[in-house]
Design a protein around this motif. Sequence first.
Motif, PDB file in Angstrom:
ATOM      1  N   TYR A 166     -45.657  -1.314  34.353  1.00 44.29           N
ATOM      2  CA  TYR A 166     -44.869  -2.500  34.048  1.00 44.29           C
ATOM      3  C   TYR A 166     -44.333  -3.233  35.437  1.00 44.29           C
ATOM      4  CZ  TYR A 166     -44.184  -0.416  29.274  1.00 44.29           C
ATOM      5  OH  TYR A 166     -44.664  -0.080  27.797  1.00 44.29           O
ATOM      6  N   SER A 167     -44.105  -2.551  36.348  1.00 45.77           N
ATOM      7  CA  SER A 167     -43.504  -3.330  37.501  1.00 45.77           C
ATOM      8  C   SER A 167     -44.806  -4.445  38.006  1.00 45.77           C
ATOM      9  CB  SER A 167     -43.191  -2.528  38.760  1.00 45.77           C
ATOM     10  OG  SER A 167     -44.445  -1.933  39.341  1.00 45.77           O
ATOM     11  N   ILE A 204     -54.065   7.815  22.018  1.00 44.79           N
ATOM     12  CA  ILE A 204     -53.961   6.525  22.886  1.00 44.79           C
ATOM     13  C   ILE A 204     -53.581   7.101  24.575  1.00 44.79           C
ATOM     14  CG2 ILE A 204     -52.379   4.537  23.349  1.00 44.79           C
ATOM     15  CD1 ILE A 204     -52.199   4.610  20.373  1.00 44.79           C
ATOM     16  N   GLY A 205     -52.820   8.017  24.657  1.00 42.87           N
ATOM     17  CA  GLY A 205     -52.318   8.409  26.045  1.00 42.87           C
ATOM     18  C   GLY A 205     -53.827   8.966  26.620  1.00 42.87           C
ATOM     19  N   THR A 206     -54.548   9.694  25.971  1.00 43.77           N
ATOM     20  CA  THR A 206     -55.937  10.260  26.473  1.00 43.77           C
ATOM     21  C   THR A 206     -56.648   8.878  26.942  1.00 43.77           C
ATOM     22  OG1 THR A 206     -55.813  11.965  25.111  1.00 43.77           O
ATOM     23  CG2 THR A 206     -57.712  11.428  26.054  1.00 43.77           C
ATOM     24  N   THR A 241     -51.197  -1.649  29.719  1.00 42.92           N
ATOM     25  CA  THR A 241     -49.636  -2.289  29.298  1.00 42.92           C
ATOM     26  C   THR A 241     -49.805  -2.179  27.582  1.00 42.92           C
ATOM     27  OG1 THR A 241     -49.888  -3.371  31.264  1.00 42.92           O
ATOM     28  CG2 THR A 241     -48.328  -4.211  29.820  1.00 42.92           C
ATOM     29  N   MET A 242     -50.856  -2.983  27.180  1.00 40.89           N
ATOM     30  CA  MET A 242     -50.892  -3.110  25.822  1.00 40.89           C
ATOM     31  C   MET A 242     -50.843  -1.808  25.073  1.00 40.89           C
ATOM     32  SD  MET A 242     -53.083  -3.469  23.155  1.00 40.89           S
ATOM     33  CE  MET A 242     -54.952  -3.371  23.727  1.00 40.89           C
ATOM     34  N   LEU A 243     -51.503  -0.849  25.251  1.00 46.50           N
ATOM     35  CA  LEU A 243     -51.821   0.464  24.650  1.00 46.50           C
ATOM     36  C   LEU A 243     -50.396   1.138  24.776  1.00 46.50           C
ATOM     37  CD1 LEU A 243     -55.431   1.737  25.712  1.00 46.50           C
ATOM     38  CD2 LEU A 243     -54.531   0.942  23.488  1.00 46.50           C
ATOM     39  N   SER A 244     -49.694   1.003  25.736  1.00 46.95           N
ATOM     40  CA  SER A 244     -48.407   1.775  25.959  1.00 46.95           C
ATOM     41  C   SER A 244     -47.329   1.207  24.789  1.00 46.95           C
ATOM     42  CB  SER A 244     -47.596   1.327  27.590  1.00 46.95           C
ATOM     43  OG  SER A 244     -47.120  -0.023  27.211  1.00 46.95           O
ATOM     44  N   ILE A 245     -47.528   0.067  24.078  1.00 42.73           N
ATOM     45  CA  ILE A 245     -46.687  -0.446  23.252  1.00 42.73           C
ATOM     46  C   ILE A 245     -46.981   0.501  22.034  1.00 42.73           C
ATOM     47  CG2 ILE A 245     -46.007  -2.272  21.630  1.00 42.73           C
ATOM     48  CD1 ILE A 245     -46.831  -4.228  24.160  1.00 42.73           C
ATOM     49  N   PRO A 246     -48.245   0.662  21.221  1.00 45.99           N
ATOM     50  CA  PRO A 246     -48.182   1.660  20.171  1.00 45.99           C
ATOM     51  C   PRO A 246     -48.239   3.019  20.676  1.00 45.99           C
ATOM     52  CG  PRO A 246     -50.309   0.761  20.793  1.00 45.99           C
ATOM     53  CD  PRO A 246     -49.344  -0.244  21.663  1.00 45.99           C
ATOM     54  N   ALA A 290     -47.966  -9.228  22.862  1.00 42.61           N
ATOM     55  CA  ALA A 290     -48.402  -9.602  21.304  1.00 42.61           C
ATOM     56  C   ALA A 290     -49.529  -8.813  20.873  1.00 42.61           C
ATOM     57  CB  ALA A 290     -48.736 -11.121  21.133  1.00 42.61           C
ATOM     58  N   LEU A 291     -50.507  -8.528  21.658  1.00 41.29           N
ATOM     59  CA  LEU A 291     -51.527  -7.700  21.418  1.00 41.29           C
ATOM     60  C   LEU A 291     -51.096  -6.174  21.068  1.00 41.29           C
ATOM     61  CD1 LEU A 291     -54.860  -8.499  23.324  1.00 41.29           C
ATOM     62  CD2 LEU A 291     -54.680  -8.196  20.713  1.00 41.29           C
ATOM     63  N   GLY A 292     -50.284  -5.747  21.868  1.00 39.63           N
ATOM     64  CA  GLY A 292     -49.661  -4.383  21.649  1.00 39.63           C
ATOM     65  C   GLY A 292     -48.866  -4.301  20.346  1.00 39.63           C
ATOM     66  N   VAL A 293     -48.165  -5.209  20.256  1.00 38.36           N
ATOM     67  CA  VAL A 293     -47.360  -5.209  18.844  1.00 38.36           C
ATOM     68  C   VAL A 293     -48.372  -5.252  17.602  1.00 38.36           C
ATOM     69  CG1 VAL A 293     -45.808  -6.417  17.604  1.00 38.36           C
ATOM     70  CG2 VAL A 293     -45.200  -6.191  19.905  1.00 38.36           C
TER      71      VAL A 293
END
Lengths: 165, 30
Positions: free
Chosen positions: A25-26, A101-103, A146-151, B12-15
């Motif tokens: 994230y940083s 997802i974490g894997t 970054t994207m995968l961390s959201i779900p 946006a893709l993550g959401v």
Amino acid sequence: MDMLLDLTVRWAHFIAGIIWVGHNYSSVVQRPSWQPLRAEELSDDRSPRFQALLNREHGFFRWASVVTWCAGLLMLWRQGWLSDALALQGSLAPIGVGMYIGTLMMLNVWLVLWPHQKKVLGLVPASIDERLRCSRITHLSSRTNTMLSIPLLFFMATGSHGGLL
Amino acid sequence: RHPYDTARGTIALGVLLTLVLAALVRLLAG
């Protein structure tokens, strides 16, 4: 004693996960938009001290990903939930999705990001063109995490506060 | 531009992926 071990593993999972994803994230906060790297921006400090510094910084979050993953699996196994989570069964389906997802994220760090990052940083000899090409791949690999961390965080939250899904 | 080339596109893709996966889990395992 068993409770103390469970608590320690969970605590390690949180701390290592924050180190790992916090590092990711940083980099998003520092460079929110992709800017192609220029040849003159590539560090060419070959001193052993500088190389060790780079290696340590990247090693820190890379190994944090392994600690996070191992602690997560250990938690599920000690609760007797691992097989149902793996099979995405019933109320353990959400944490199972989080685990998969974490894997993926951990494998992405080790199998995609790191081999290319080594060239970008000059830890492995590569031509300027190759290093610039690799910098694009490391960007995409990092943003994938970054994207995968959201779900991932969503399924961790819903998994431990069951019934929402 | 690739969606990953901006922080906004990445989020946006993550959401979006979260919503799709949540719907699938609800459908298949709920």
